[in-house]
Design a protein around this motif. Structure first.
Motif, mmCIF file in Angstrom:
data_model
loop_
_atom_site.group_PDB
_atom_site.id
_atom_site.type_symbol
_atom_site.label_atom_id
_atom_site.label_comp_id
_atom_site.label_asym_id
_atom_site.label_seq_id
_atom_site.Cartn_x
_atom_site.Cartn_y
_atom_site.Cartn_z
ATOM 1 N N TYR A 195 0.843 -1.205 0.000
ATOM 2 C CA TYR A 195 0.000 0.000 0.000
ATOM 3 C C TYR A 195 0.875 1.251 0.000
ATOM 4 O O TYR A 195 0.656 2.188 -0.781
ATOM 5 C CB TYR A 195 -0.915 0.000 1.222
ATOM 6 N N LEU A 196 1.884 1.279 0.873
ATOM 7 C CA LEU A 196 2.748 2.455 0.969
ATOM 8 C C LEU A 196 3.547 2.665 -0.311
ATOM 9 O O LEU A 196 3.768 3.808 -0.726
ATOM 10 C CB LEU A 196 3.696 2.306 2.161
ATOM 11 N N LEU A 197 3.990 1.587 -0.943
ATOM 12 C CA LEU A 197 4.740 1.705 -2.194
ATOM 13 C C LEU A 197 3.890 2.354 -3.277
ATOM 14 O O LEU A 197 4.329 3.317 -3.938
ATOM 15 C CB LEU A 197 5.219 0.330 -2.655
ATOM 16 N N VAL A 198 2.690 1.852 -3.464
ATOM 17 C CA VAL A 198 1.819 2.396 -4.509
ATOM 18 C C VAL A 198 1.441 3.837 -4.182
ATOM 19 O O VAL A 198 1.432 4.709 -5.066
ATOM 20 C CB VAL A 198 0.551 1.527 -4.658
ATOM 21 N N SER A 199 1.151 4.109 -2.912
ATOM 22 C CA SER A 199 0.734 5.455 -2.519
ATOM 23 C C SER A 199 1.854 6.476 -2.683
ATOM 24 O O SER A 199 1.637 7.580 -3.199
ATOM 25 C CB SER A 199 0.247 5.440 -1.070
ATOM 26 N N THR A 200 3.074 6.123 -2.249
ATOM 27 C CA THR A 200 4.189 7.060 -2.372
ATOM 28 C C THR A 200 4.602 7.249 -3.834
ATOM 29 O O THR A 200 5.011 8.355 -4.218
ATOM 30 C CB THR A 200 5.395 6.590 -1.549
ATOM 31 N N ALA A 201 4.504 6.183 -4.621
ATOM 32 C CA ALA A 201 4.798 6.315 -6.047
ATOM 33 C C ALA A 201 3.779 7.234 -6.719
ATOM 34 O O ALA A 201 4.135 8.048 -7.577
ATOM 35 C CB ALA A 201 4.804 4.943 -6.716
ATOM 36 N N TRP A 202 2.521 7.110 -6.328
ATOM 37 C CA TRP A 202 1.490 8.007 -6.853
ATOM 38 C C TRP A 202 1.816 9.451 -6.479
ATOM 39 O O TRP A 202 1.708 10.355 -7.318
ATOM 40 C CB TRP A 202 0.117 7.612 -6.310
ATOM 41 N N THR A 203 2.206 9.668 -5.225
ATOM 42 C CA THR A 203 2.527 11.019 -4.768
ATOM 43 C C THR A 203 3.654 11.622 -5.593
ATOM 44 O O THR A 203 3.590 12.787 -6.002
ATOM 45 C CB THR A 203 2.923 10.990 -3.279
ATOM 46 N N ALA A 204 4.709 10.828 -5.827
ATOM 47 C CA ALA A 204 5.839 11.322 -6.617
ATOM 48 C C ALA A 204 5.413 11.661 -8.039
ATOM 49 O O ALA A 204 5.786 12.711 -8.584
ATOM 50 C CB ALA A 204 6.953 10.275 -6.636
ATOM 51 N N GLY A 205 4.618 10.782 -8.651
ATOM 52 C CA GLY A 205 4.141 11.051 -10.006
ATOM 53 C C GLY A 205 3.199 12.233 -10.063
ATOM 54 O O GLY A 205 3.243 13.038 -11.003
ATOM 55 N N GLU A 206 2.352 12.358 -9.053
ATOM 56 C CA GLU A 206 1.403 13.474 -8.997
ATOM 57 C C GLU A 206 2.135 14.805 -8.890
ATOM 58 O O GLU A 206 1.787 15.771 -9.588
ATOM 59 C CB GLU A 206 0.471 13.269 -7.797
ATOM 60 N N ARG A 207 3.157 14.861 -8.047
ATOM 61 C CA ARG A 207 3.929 16.101 -7.900
ATOM 62 C C ARG A 207 4.624 16.469 -9.195
ATOM 63 O O ARG A 207 4.650 17.640 -9.594
ATOM 64 C CB ARG A 207 4.952 15.938 -6.787
ATOM 65 N N ALA A 208 5.201 15.462 -9.863
ATOM 66 C CA ALA A 208 5.891 15.735 -11.118
ATOM 67 C C ALA A 208 4.938 16.227 -12.190
ATOM 68 O O ALA A 208 5.257 17.131 -12.968
ATOM 69 C CB ALA A 208 6.611 14.462 -11.588
ATOM 70 N N ALA A 209 3.734 15.628 -12.242
ATOM 71 C CA ALA A 209 2.761 16.024 -13.251
ATOM 72 C C ALA A 209 2.196 17.418 -12.997
ATOM 73 O O ALA A 209 2.062 18.229 -13.919
ATOM 74 C CB ALA A 209 1.629 14.998 -13.313
ATOM 75 N N LEU A 210 1.903 17.715 -11.720
ATOM 76 C CA LEU A 210 1.301 19.002 -11.391
ATOM 77 C C LEU A 210 2.324 20.145 -11.440
ATOM 78 O O LEU A 210 1.937 21.315 -11.603
ATOM 79 C CB LEU A 210 0.682 18.955 -10.002
ATOM 80 N N ALA A 211 3.602 19.810 -11.310
ATOM 81 C CA ALA A 211 4.630 20.847 -11.313
ATOM 82 C C ALA A 211 4.729 21.549 -12.642
ATOM 83 O O ALA A 211 5.180 22.699 -12.722
ATOM 84 C CB ALA A 211 5.983 20.253 -10.941
ATOM 85 N N THR A 212 4.309 20.897 -13.726
ATOM 86 C CA THR A 212 4.440 21.470 -15.063
ATOM 87 C C THR A 212 3.103 21.938 -15.630
ATOM 88 O O THR A 212 3.044 22.344 -16.785
ATOM 89 C CB THR A 212 5.041 20.431 -16.012
#
Length: 215
Positions: A195-212
């Motif tokens: 659960y933590l792996l998928v959630s933290t990976a989502w967070t990292a991808g979400e930040r990268a996507a929203l940053a641009t």
């Protein structure tokens, strides 16, 4: 209640508990996406207001109450709040607690595994039962390695987003926070680690996507 929830999630994923955990995690993060967008927006507001915040600290540094009022007023003009960035993390706590209850339930995940690694066991128990040179231990180790990579990437992103006007303690501690999930996964059952792996990976991808993207 826990058994019923697990049975429902596993049933919706075709009898695969690990897949059910992944789908449950993705559903939770999709549900919390609006808060993630709000967090990204508040981060941009904080960066934009950093110079003005430095001025306020110089003027009202010896008057904490006045500084708090001026800070709230400054953020209010931007339609934000100094505490807006913590909402996504707080919103996840009930789901993290629920996953912890599921992962540590004595019977909920009995007989379910991820490529041979029991979802209801911790890495120490897996090592003691199967040995360090085994497929179950390798699966658990792979999850931890992937979490370490995600934590490292997240730490870099957090460090880059910090501004000089923020307290020194925060600038030192914030980049270390992503590694908290890694430490938790090392002592919690594999189900919680997944659960933590998928959630933290989502967070990292979400930040990268929203940053641009414009918010």
């Amino acid at each position: 209640m826990i058994d019923s929830l697990v049975s429902f999630v596993i049933g919706m994923s075709g009898g695969h508990a690990a897949l059910g955990i992944v789908l449950f995690t993705l559903a939770v993060r999709l549900l919390l996406l609006p808060l993630g967008i709000r967090q990204a927006r508040s981060a941009r507001v904080r960066e934009r207001l950093a110079p003005r915040m430095r001025e306020l600290r110089k003027r009202f540094g010896r008057d904490p109450e006045r500084l708090a009022r001026e800070t709230s007023a400054l953020y209010a003009k931007e339609g934000s709040s100094p505490f807006a960035g913590i909402l996504p993390g707080l919103a996840q706590l009930p789901f993290v607690w629920l996953m912890f209850r599921v992962a540590t339930h004595p019977t909920a995940l009995a007989g379910h595994d991820l490529f041979g690694a029991p979802l209801g066991q911790q890495v120490a128990a897996v090592a003691a039962h199967y040995g360090l040179v085994s497929v179950p231990f390798s699966v658990f180790a792979l999850v931890l390695v992937l979490m370490a990579v995600v934590a490292w990437l997240s730490s870099r992103t957090v460090r880059a987003s910090l501004t000089e006007d923020q307290p020194e303690f925060m600038r030192k501690a914030a980049p270390l926070l992503p590694f908290g999930s890694l430490l938790a996964a090392a002592v919690l059952p594999l189900a919680a680690g997944l659960y933590l792996l998928v959630s933290t990976a989502w967070t990292a991808g979400e930040r990268a996507a929203l940053a641009t993207r414009p918010l």
